[in-house]
Motif scaffolding. Structure first.
Motif, PDB file in Angstrom:
ATOM      1  N   SER A 253     -57.480-140.190  70.978  1.00 11.43           N
ATOM      2  CA  SER A 253     -58.317-139.984  72.170  1.00 11.43           C
ATOM      3  C   SER A 253     -59.755-140.422  71.906  1.00 11.43           C
ATOM      4  O   SER A 253     -60.437-140.914  72.813  1.00 11.43           O
ATOM      5  CB  SER A 253     -58.264-138.517  72.611  1.00 11.43           C
ATOM      6  N   ARG A 255     -60.637-142.961  70.264  1.00 13.64           N
ATOM      7  CA  ARG A 255     -60.661-144.429  70.397  1.00 13.64           C
ATOM      8  C   ARG A 255     -60.705-144.851  71.854  1.00 13.64           C
ATOM      9  O   ARG A 255     -61.042-146.010  72.148  1.00 13.64           O
ATOM     10  CB  ARG A 255     -59.423-145.047  69.754  1.00 13.64           C
ATOM     11  N   ASN A 256     -60.339-143.977  72.754  1.00  8.27           N
ATOM     12  CA  ASN A 256     -60.147-144.361  74.150  1.00  8.27           C
ATOM     13  C   ASN A 256     -61.196-143.792  75.094  1.00  8.27           C
ATOM     14  O   ASN A 256     -60.937-143.639  76.291  1.00  8.27           O
ATOM     15  CB  ASN A 256     -58.741-143.933  74.604  1.00  8.27           C
ATOM     16  N   ILE A 257     -62.376-143.505  74.559  1.00 10.27           N
ATOM     17  CA  ILE A 257     -63.457-143.005  75.400  1.00 10.27           C
ATOM     18  C   ILE A 257     -64.749-143.706  74.994  1.00 10.27           C
ATOM     19  O   ILE A 257     -64.909-144.085  73.823  1.00 10.27           O
ATOM     20  CB  ILE A 257     -63.586-141.470  75.280  1.00 10.27           C
ATOM     21  N   ARG A 264     -67.668-138.222  72.994  1.00 11.66           N
ATOM     22  CA  ARG A 264     -66.958-138.266  71.710  1.00 11.66           C
ATOM     23  C   ARG A 264     -66.849-136.862  71.101  1.00 11.66           C
ATOM     24  O   ARG A 264     -65.820-136.505  70.521  1.00 11.66           O
ATOM     25  CB  ARG A 264     -67.665-139.230  70.752  1.00 11.66           C
ATOM     26  N   MET A 267     -64.006-135.032  72.850  1.00 11.79           N
ATOM     27  CA  MET A 267     -62.666-135.392  72.381  1.00 11.79           C
ATOM     28  C   MET A 267     -62.396-134.839  70.978  1.00 11.79           C
ATOM     29  O   MET A 267     -61.258-134.469  70.666  1.00 11.79           O
ATOM     30  CB  MET A 267     -62.466-136.909  72.397  1.00 11.79           C
ATOM     31  N   ARG A 354     -58.715-139.370  81.019  1.00  9.86           N
ATOM     32  CA  ARG A 354     -58.092-140.644  80.676  1.00  9.86           C
ATOM     33  C   ARG A 354     -57.868-140.750  79.166  1.00  9.86           C
ATOM     34  O   ARG A 354     -56.789-141.146  78.711  1.00  9.86           O
ATOM     35  CB  ARG A 354     -58.966-141.802  81.175  1.00  9.86           C
ATOM     36  N   ALA A 355     -58.882-140.407  78.382  1.00 10.87           N
ATOM     37  CA  ALA A 355     -58.756-140.490  76.925  1.00 10.87           C
ATOM     38  C   ALA A 355     -57.683-139.534  76.416  1.00 10.87           C
ATOM     39  O   ALA A 355     -56.916-139.867  75.495  1.00 10.87           O
ATOM     40  CB  ALA A 355     -60.096-140.178  76.270  1.00 10.87           C
ATOM     41  N   ASP A 356     -57.627-138.339  77.002  1.00  7.14           N
ATOM     42  CA  ASP A 356     -56.621-137.350  76.618  1.00  7.14           C
ATOM     43  C   ASP A 356     -55.221-137.893  76.888  1.00  7.14           C
ATOM     44  O   ASP A 356     -54.317-137.802  76.041  1.00  7.14           O
ATOM     45  CB  ASP A 356     -56.873-136.066  77.409  1.00  7.14           C
TER      46      ASP A 356
END
Length: 448
Positions: A253, A255-257, A264, A267, A354-356
């Motif tokens: 997660s 990596r995707n935010i 950061r 996450m 979204r990151a989750d």
């Protein structure tokens, strides 16, 4: 011979020092970044001139660390740190040398630095000075200490986190002796101030490779500064939603935010409470009911211990607390969600969602992203129409209620909140005349 284009002001400082009989070089990170084609944040100068000689040569200076040989030369409103060549005395607290001795030798000064890639100096006249193989380590993408890593980390234990930070920022690997020394010496981080730990933690997280926080775990750093992370790295998640441990999901997660401090940190902390609520049902499926509330408590405790500012703490805790909320696909529910989280944080909430999702079981990701797109579409409509999402957006406030004959007191707040709940459900009712009339009806109900 390497050529580095030095900014005009920094080059002028070198020229003044050299024309007055002193050696002078740019040094450290600005040399490293220039060779790599990156834009340096700072241009630091090292010189054989004493601090007093530096002060005498420049019209405006600040004694930022004169006891350790550092004077900041101000040119207009820009500052450049100029430090005298020095040899550090014995380190007694894993952080500060007991004393420093100024020297006329550039090589002696470079010997005391942490990593080879930070121990290079350059001047237009002398070219690149690289006595410890920094160029080779840049080519090989390796973090290697100047000399014995145990000595370097014994001098300043924070260098262990800096090693991980540079690896994450640059995409480099740790040389074996560096990794081994960190594993042996990580406990010394207990002697480092919370503020300095915080700075390095944030730099790792907002780097291009935040998932390399795994390296801090593998080297034993997190067991000292954040043992809660070690727990989630081994926390299983046997459910249709997940295919990885909680820790692996967290790293995915990250990596995707976007590389934002609040996002950061959110996450990093969002699932840290899962080990506290872990249970397995009769079918062997794992559940983590209420984990968001536990995660918020952990985030708050860690961030307070690391001396984070209140604004960052508040935003991160709010996002952690609400990250597992899935609003229904209706304007009413999305408005209620935005009100609860705060309209100013709702875009961040959507990024966290979204990151989750991106760190979950690949089999469910597409379905959940489709749901999220619908939420985002509803949110865009809400913003476009200017729907009321908070008390300050309502067409009436306490002043209007008092002017309408209501006595000041806590009842005003209660009444306004009841009106707001109605407006969140029916945004078209955010009309001054309607709300005044409705307030009179609610006031009578409250008085009965």
């Amino acid at each position: 011979m390497a050529y580095i284009e030095i900014p005009e002001k920094a080059e002028w400082i070198l020229k003044v020092l050299q024309e007055n009989g002193h050696e002078a070089y740019i040094v450290g990170g600005c040399v490293r970044d220039s060779i790599m084609g990156r834009t340096p944040e700072d241009w630091d100068v090292t010189t054989s001139a004493s601090p007093q000689q530096v002060k005498a040569l420049f019209p405006k200076t600040i004694d930022t660390g004169i006891e350790h040989g550092t004077v900041t030369v101000m040119i207009e409103k820009e500052g450049f740190e100029v430090t005298t060549y020095r040899i550090d005395g014995a380190y007694e607290d894993n952080r500060h040398p007991k004393d420093v001795v100024f020297t006329s030798s550039l090589l002696e000064d470079l010997k005391r630095r942490d990593f080879t890639i930070n121990a290079m100096a350059y001047s237009p006249a002398a070219g690149l000075v690289d006595e410890f193989g920094g160029i080779d380590d840049l080519r090989n993408k390796t973090i290697r200490c100047v000399g014995d890593p145990r000595e370097r980390f014994g001098e300043d234990a924070l260098r262990m986190m800096r090693a991980v930070r540079f690896a994450a920022q640059l995409g480099f690997t740790l040389e074996d002796s560096v990794r081994d020394a960190i594993r042996e010496m990580a406990d010394a981080l207990d002697n480092i101030s919370a503020e300095r730990i915080q700075v390095e933690l944030v730099k790792i997280l907002v780097s291009q490779n935040p998932h390399w926080f795994r390296l801090a775990y593998e080297c034993g750093i997190t067991s000292v500064i954040m043992p809660e992370f070690d727990r989630i790295m081994v926390q299983r998640q046997n459910s249709r939603h997940h295919a990885y441990t909680t820790g692996e999901h967290t790293l995915l997660s990250l990596r995707n935010i976007p590389a934002d401090k609040v996002l950061r940190l959110t996450m990093l902390f969002h699932d840290m409470g899962k080990p506290d609520v872990f249970m397995t049902d009769e079918n062997g499926k794992d559940h983590f009911r209420g984990h968001a509330a536990y995660s918020e408590k952990i985030a708050e405790r860690i961030m307070k211990n690391l001396k984070f500012d209140n604004d960052t703490l508040h935003k991160v805790c709010c996002l952690v607390r609400n990250h597992s909320w899935y609003p229904q696909l209706s304007g009413r529910d999305v408005r209620a969600c935005a009100y609860r989280i705060g309209p100013e944080l709702f875009d961040s909430f959507l990024l966290v969602k979204r990151a989750d999702i991106m760190g979950q079981n690949p089999d469910v990701v597409e379905e959940k992203l489709e749901y999220l797109k619908e939420v985002e579409h509803i949110w865009r409509d809400i913003r476009m129409h200017g729907d009321c999402l908070s008390l300050k957006d309502m067409k009436i406030g306490g002043a209007e209620l008092i002017a309408d004959g209501m006595k000041p007191g806590p009842e005003i707040g209660q009444l306004l909140n009841r009106l707001l709940q109605e407006v969140l459900e029916y945004p078209e009712r955010n009309d001054r005349e309607y709300l005044l009339e409705r307030s009179r009806i609610l006031k009578k109900e409250m008085e009965q």
